[in-house]
Design an enzyme around this catalytic site. Sequence first.
Site, mmCIF file in Angstrom:
data_model
loop_
_atom_site.group_PDB
_atom_site.id
_atom_site.type_symbol
_atom_site.label_atom_id
_atom_site.label_comp_id
_atom_site.label_asym_id
_atom_site.label_seq_id
_atom_site.Cartn_x
_atom_site.Cartn_y
_atom_site.Cartn_z
ATOM 1 N N ARG A 62 -1.837 5.382 12.115
ATOM 2 C CA ARG A 62 -1.055 5.074 10.911
ATOM 3 C C ARG A 62 0.427 4.848 11.246
ATOM 4 N NH1 ARG A 62 1.033 8.619 6.183
ATOM 5 N NH2 ARG A 62 1.102 7.122 4.457
ATOM 6 N N HIS A 66 2.763 1.699 10.238
ATOM 7 C CA HIS A 66 4.030 1.821 9.512
ATOM 8 C C HIS A 66 5.203 1.288 10.321
ATOM 9 C CE1 HIS A 66 2.846 4.831 6.125
ATOM 10 N NE2 HIS A 66 1.988 3.858 6.263
ATOM 11 N N ASN A 94 6.455 7.886 4.104
ATOM 12 C CA ASN A 94 6.469 8.633 5.367
ATOM 13 C C ASN A 94 6.863 10.098 5.225
ATOM 14 O OD1 ASN A 94 5.671 6.444 6.959
ATOM 15 N ND2 ASN A 94 7.771 5.696 7.157
ATOM 16 N N HIS A 193 -8.986 3.467 7.667
ATOM 17 C CA HIS A 193 -9.260 4.673 6.875
ATOM 18 C C HIS A 193 -10.654 5.229 7.159
ATOM 19 C CE1 HIS A 193 -5.886 3.587 3.752
ATOM 20 N NE2 HIS A 193 -5.417 3.953 4.935
HETATM 21 C C1 HEM Z 1 -3.837 -1.536 2.778
HETATM 22 C C2 HEM Z 1 -2.877 -0.739 2.389
HETATM 23 C C3 HEM Z 1 -2.797 0.707 2.761
HETATM 24 C C4 HEM Z 1 -2.461 1.713 1.920
HETATM 25 C C5 HEM Z 1 -2.072 1.589 0.460
HETATM 26 C C6 HEM Z 1 -2.539 2.939 2.674
HETATM 27 C C7 HEM Z 1 -2.251 4.179 2.172
HETATM 28 C C8 HEM Z 1 -2.474 5.376 2.835
HETATM 29 C C9 HEM Z 1 -2.250 6.675 2.276
HETATM 30 C C10 HEM Z 1 -1.704 6.963 0.875
HETATM 31 C C11 HEM Z 1 -2.633 7.590 3.201
HETATM 32 C C12 HEM Z 1 -2.574 9.120 3.059
HETATM 33 C C13 HEM Z 1 -1.192 9.611 3.454
HETATM 34 C C14 HEM Z 1 -0.965 11.060 3.103
HETATM 35 O O1 HEM Z 1 -1.716 11.610 2.312
HETATM 36 O O2 HEM Z 1 -0.010 11.682 3.634
HETATM 37 C C15 HEM Z 1 -3.090 6.872 4.346
HETATM 38 C C16 HEM Z 1 -3.573 7.438 5.504
HETATM 39 C C17 HEM Z 1 -3.925 6.733 6.626
HETATM 40 N N1 HEM Z 1 -3.761 5.374 6.814
HETATM 41 FE FE1 HEM Z 1 -3.386 4.010 5.389
HETATM 42 N N2 HEM Z 1 -2.928 2.652 3.956
HETATM 43 C C18 HEM Z 1 -3.091 1.302 4.054
HETATM 44 C C19 HEM Z 1 -3.425 0.608 5.197
HETATM 45 C C20 HEM Z 1 -3.571 1.171 6.445
HETATM 46 C C21 HEM Z 1 -3.653 0.446 7.686
HETATM 47 C C22 HEM Z 1 -3.542 -1.068 7.809
HETATM 48 C C23 HEM Z 1 -3.814 1.371 8.683
HETATM 49 C C24 HEM Z 1 -3.925 1.167 10.160
HETATM 50 C C25 HEM Z 1 -4.237 0.031 10.746
HETATM 51 C C26 HEM Z 1 -3.868 2.669 8.043
HETATM 52 C C27 HEM Z 1 -4.122 3.848 8.683
HETATM 53 C C28 HEM Z 1 -4.184 5.072 8.072
HETATM 54 C C29 HEM Z 1 -4.701 6.262 8.706
HETATM 55 C C30 HEM Z 1 -5.353 6.330 10.072
HETATM 56 C C31 HEM Z 1 -4.520 7.320 7.808
HETATM 57 C C32 HEM Z 1 -4.837 8.804 8.025
HETATM 58 C C33 HEM Z 1 -3.606 9.459 8.630
HETATM 59 C C34 HEM Z 1 -3.740 10.937 8.937
HETATM 60 O O3 HEM Z 1 -4.806 11.529 8.759
HETATM 61 O O4 HEM Z 1 -2.712 11.510 9.367
HETATM 62 N N3 HEM Z 1 -3.691 2.511 6.697
HETATM 63 N N4 HEM Z 1 -2.971 5.515 4.111
#
Ligand code: HEM
Length: 325
Positions: A62, A66, A94, A193
């Site tokens: 992630r 970002h 973030n 995800h």
């Molecule tokens: C399409 C739009 C996207 C939205 C709206 C989004 C939103 C989010 C949100 C809200 C979280 C949870 C953060 C938290 O609770 O602190 C999250 C987690 C995550 N996102 Fe996304 N995301 C998107 C796309 C992506 C992309 C493109 C990637 C990587 C290529 C990605 C990788 C991740 C990963 C791996 C997590 C888990 C992180 C962890 O467990 O620490 N996301 N995302």
Amino acid sequence: MKYSSKFSWFPCFCILFCSLFVSSQLDYKFYDDSCPNLTKLVRYGVWSAMANETRMAASILRLHFHDCLVNGCEGSVLLDDTSTTKGEKNAFANRNSARGFEVIDAIKANVEKACPAMVSCADILTLAAREAVYLTGGQFYAVPLGRRDGLSSSDSAANEQLPSPLEPLENITAKFTSKGLDMKDVVVLSGAHTIGFAQCFTFKTRLFNFGGSGKPDPALDTSFLQNLQVTCPNQDDSDTKLAALDTTSDKFDNYYYKNLINNSGLLQSDQALMGDNRTAAAVMYYSKYPFLFWRDFGASMVKMANIGVLTGQNGQIRKNCRAVN
Ligand code: HEM
Ligand SMILES: *[C@@H]1O[C@H](CO)[C@@H](O)[C@H](O)[C@H]1NC(C)=O
Ligand SMILES: *[C@@H]1O[C@H](CO)[C@@H](O)[C@H](O)[C@H]1NC(C)=O
Ligand SMILES: *[C@@H]1O[C@H](CO)[C@@H](O)[C@H](O)[C@H]1NC(C)=O
Ligand SMILES: *[C@@H]1O[C@H](CO)[C@@H](O)[C@H](O)[C@H]1NC(C)=O
Ligand SMILES: *[C@@H]1O[C@H](CO)[C@@H](O)[C@H](O)[C@H]1NC(C)=O
């Protein structure tokens, strides 16, 4: 006189033009001579962080996303705030959410020992994200290198450019297309995800008061909803509790897409991929063919890792990923 002064500009122009052309290219072998053990060092760093906490793979993946989406993959997400500037770490998406900075610091320290002042933080993060995908069971994809580190970081840029889970697919897609990605990349990269967790506040309105209706999101499977209501009770002190982004949140598989078909996508922005004809077909396809998801994910990651890179003489090789030199 006039003629010769014009003529003397020509080689200058050519050198400038040619070097711009060459320096805009990343290279798969960029560190083969200058830091031959780089991949090993990064893999070891991600592996040992995961040995302590499996989730760290997701957090690093992630972080790379970002970094790239905000003013390009130039390590700006890694910069700490200074007394005069507020950086990306403090942006809404973030703050109290992005994690993995210590892991990148540890890898950078080892890389500096082996090859001092050679390898950018942006490349370390790019490679670490690739290792995270590979070590959680996803596909290994080769990624070209040679990024340099940016000199600034801006919380307002991050607030404008990072997608929110609460905005419509149309808006999220617009943020991707403004970076040269397309709607297919939105579907494919959202497949990230398949690993990791989200805090309750990022999806809680779906559980109790969807769009001000006083009811849950009708697009939520009933038993999935009931489980989430237990994890995230309707009170503020549950905001930072965690729920898995898919049913196999430590494995890079295609259950993310299978879950979406079952109305069990966690974020509103995840489930929205099933609610639009332009994206639902791809979700069905990846739910059936994990190998094609892996293949396309690698291709989209390489595309994402090319956004706004600094090369050649631009930027710098940071000594410490948290501060400009
Ligand atoms: C399409 C739009 C996207 C939205 C709206 C989004 C939103 C989010 C949100 C809200 C979280 C949870 C953060 C938290 O609770 O602190 C999250 C987690 C995550 N996102 Fe996304 N995301 C998107 C796309 C992506 C992309 C493109 C990637 C990587 C290529 C990605 C990788 C991740 C990963 C791996 C997590 C888990 C992180 C962890 O467990 O620490 N996301 N995302
Ligand atoms: C690379 O790592 C090996 C051990 O795995 C070591 O013997 C070698 O000296 C290292 N090379 C460089 C250039 O650091
Ligand atoms: C190991 O993971 C825990 C969280 O699960 C974290 O608090 C701790 O700092 C980590 N230790 C190391 C050495 O990374
Ligand atoms: C979506 O984008 C439109 C046009 O830029 C904007 O007016 C609207 O406020 C955005 N919606 C959300 C929920 O961010
Ligand atoms: C999808 O739902 C069906 C029926 O409720 C269930 O049997 C299946 O295990 C679910 N699949 C996934 C991947 O959650
Ligand atoms: C999407 O597909 C459904 C059923 O296949 C159809 O009823 C609906 O009108 C379509 N929506 C759009 C925007 O094309």
